[in-house]
Design an enzyme around this catalytic site. Structure first.
Site, PDB file in Angstrom:
ATOM      1  CB  THR A   1      28.032  31.621  11.499  1.00  0.00           C
ATOM      2  OG1 THR A   1      27.728  32.470  12.598  1.00  0.00           O
ATOM      3  CG2 THR A   1      26.880  31.638  10.502  1.00  0.00           C
TER       4      THR A   1
ATOM      5  N   GLY B   1      37.525  38.267  12.818  1.00  0.00           N
ATOM      6  CA  GLY B   1      38.713  38.036  13.619  1.00  0.00           C
ATOM      7  C   GLY B   1      38.502  38.020  15.110  1.00  0.00           C
TER       8      GLY B   1
ATOM      9  N   GLY C   1      37.259  35.750  16.503  1.00  0.00           N
ATOM     10  CA  GLY C   1      37.594  34.355  16.828  1.00  0.00           C
ATOM     11  C   GLY C   1      39.072  34.083  16.628  1.00  0.00           C
TER      12      GLY C   1
ATOM     13  CD  GLU D   1      38.269  33.948   9.605  1.00  0.00           C
ATOM     14  OE1 GLU D   1      38.355  35.172   9.842  1.00  0.00           O
ATOM     15  OE2 GLU D   1      37.484  33.194  10.207  1.00  0.00           O
TER      16      GLU D   1
HETATM   17  O1  DER Z   1      36.813  35.274  13.945  1.00  0.00           O
HETATM   18  C1  DER Z   1      36.292  35.211  12.820  1.00  0.00           C
HETATM   19  O2  DER Z   1      36.789  35.728  11.816  1.00  0.00           O
HETATM   20  C2  DER Z   1      34.926  34.599  12.704  1.00  0.00           C
HETATM   21  O3  DER Z   1      34.662  34.205  11.384  1.00  0.00           O
HETATM   22  C3  DER Z   1      33.905  35.648  13.146  1.00  0.00           C
HETATM   23  O4  DER Z   1      34.063  36.772  12.302  1.00  0.00           O
HETATM   24  C4  DER Z   1      32.483  35.151  13.090  1.00  0.00           C
HETATM   25  O5  DER Z   1      32.360  34.205  14.089  1.00  0.00           O
HETATM   26  P1  DER Z   1      30.893  33.742  14.572  1.00  0.00           P
HETATM   27  O6  DER Z   1      30.219  33.161  13.349  1.00  0.00           O
HETATM   28  O7  DER Z   1      31.196  32.700  15.628  1.00  0.00           O
HETATM   29  O8  DER Z   1      30.195  34.950  15.118  1.00  0.00           O
END
Ligand code: DER
Length: 235
Positions: free
Chosen positions: A31, A99, A101, A107
């Site tokens: 996103t 997290g 990802g 972050e």
């Molecule tokens: O891993 C992360 O922190 C990402 O920001 C996750 O929280 C959102 O990832 P997405 O937008 O691919 O669903």
């Protein structure tokens, strides 16, 4: 709309809050990727100027570099004007799980240094309360005796029927290694973990734990893109 369309719609809406001259936290994930692309596009068009990006992962660093977004870090910019990032779960109190990802540590460092933190999600991320989805709640741990740490985490949430799993990648199921050289233990709960602040403090109290994926009381705006349109919720 496809889910990716919704992510893009939420991301573009968030970028409307970006003003020239801002120091921006650049999020990570499918996103936030759209938000970073949009920022690059507006810089190229001259519609945004004098932006400094603080990336929340190596992959976002690479993406921003390729877009010509000027980059810096928290050492040079300890206060960030605005961060835009996705989330895995958002509850009605703006508590997040992030997290999945793998980028939660950087972050959380960047987003806790921000004056404003806009979360961008498609409607599938909305939950009644964080930790109740049965999906992974990531914890970044040092490699040294990670099994010991994983077992202490599991015991901490035994009441909630917690299962703790080392995150692995590829066919050989190698341990996933974060940008910071650590491992991730994913926690899966069968029942509510109760007060999130208590849970957060208990996790962070364990020596060997670096950080966890609950972002409590940090988001200032949540932008949700759904089939019926966009909603912008301010804290
Ligand atoms: O891993 C992360 O922190 C990402 O920001 C996750 O929280 C959102 O990832 P997405 O937008 O691919 O669903």
């Amino acid at each position: 709309f496809t889910q990716d369309d919704l992510k893009k719609i939420a991301a573009y809406k968030a970028v409307e809050y970006v003003e020239s001259g801002m120091v921006l936290g650049l999020g990570t994930g499918s996103t936030a990727k759209h938000a970073v692309n949009r920022i690059g596009e507006l810089l190229r068009q001259g519609k945004l100027k004098d932006i400094v990006g603080i990336p929340t992962s190596k992959i976002t660093h690479e993406q921003a570099l390729s877009l010509g977004i000027p980059l810096s870090d928290l050492d040079s910019h300890p206060v960030v004007d605005l961060a835009i990032d996705g989330a895995d779960e958002v509850d009605p109190f703006f508590n997040l799980v992030k997290g999945r990802g793998g980028s939660l540590l950087r972050e959380k460092m960047v987003e806790s240094a921000c004056k404003k933190f806009i979360v961008i999600v498609d409607e599938s991320k909305l939950v009644n309360y964080v930790g109740g989805s049965g999906l992974a709640m990531p914890v970044e741990v040092i490699r040294f005796c990670w099994k010991f740490t994983a077992e202490r985490l599991r015991k901490l949430f035994e009441e909630a029927g917690c299962v703790a799993k080392l995150r692995t990648v590829g066919e050989k199921e190698e341990p996933y290694v974060t940008d910071n050289g650590n491992f991730i233990v994913d926690l899966y709960f069968k029942r509510s973990i109760g007060d999130l602040k208590v849970a957060s403090d208990a996790i962070l109290h364990l020596a060997g734990v670096v950080e966890h994926g609950m972002f409590l009381d940090m988001a200032t705006t949540v932008i949700v893109a759904g089939e019926l349109g966009l909603t912008v919720k301010n804290k």
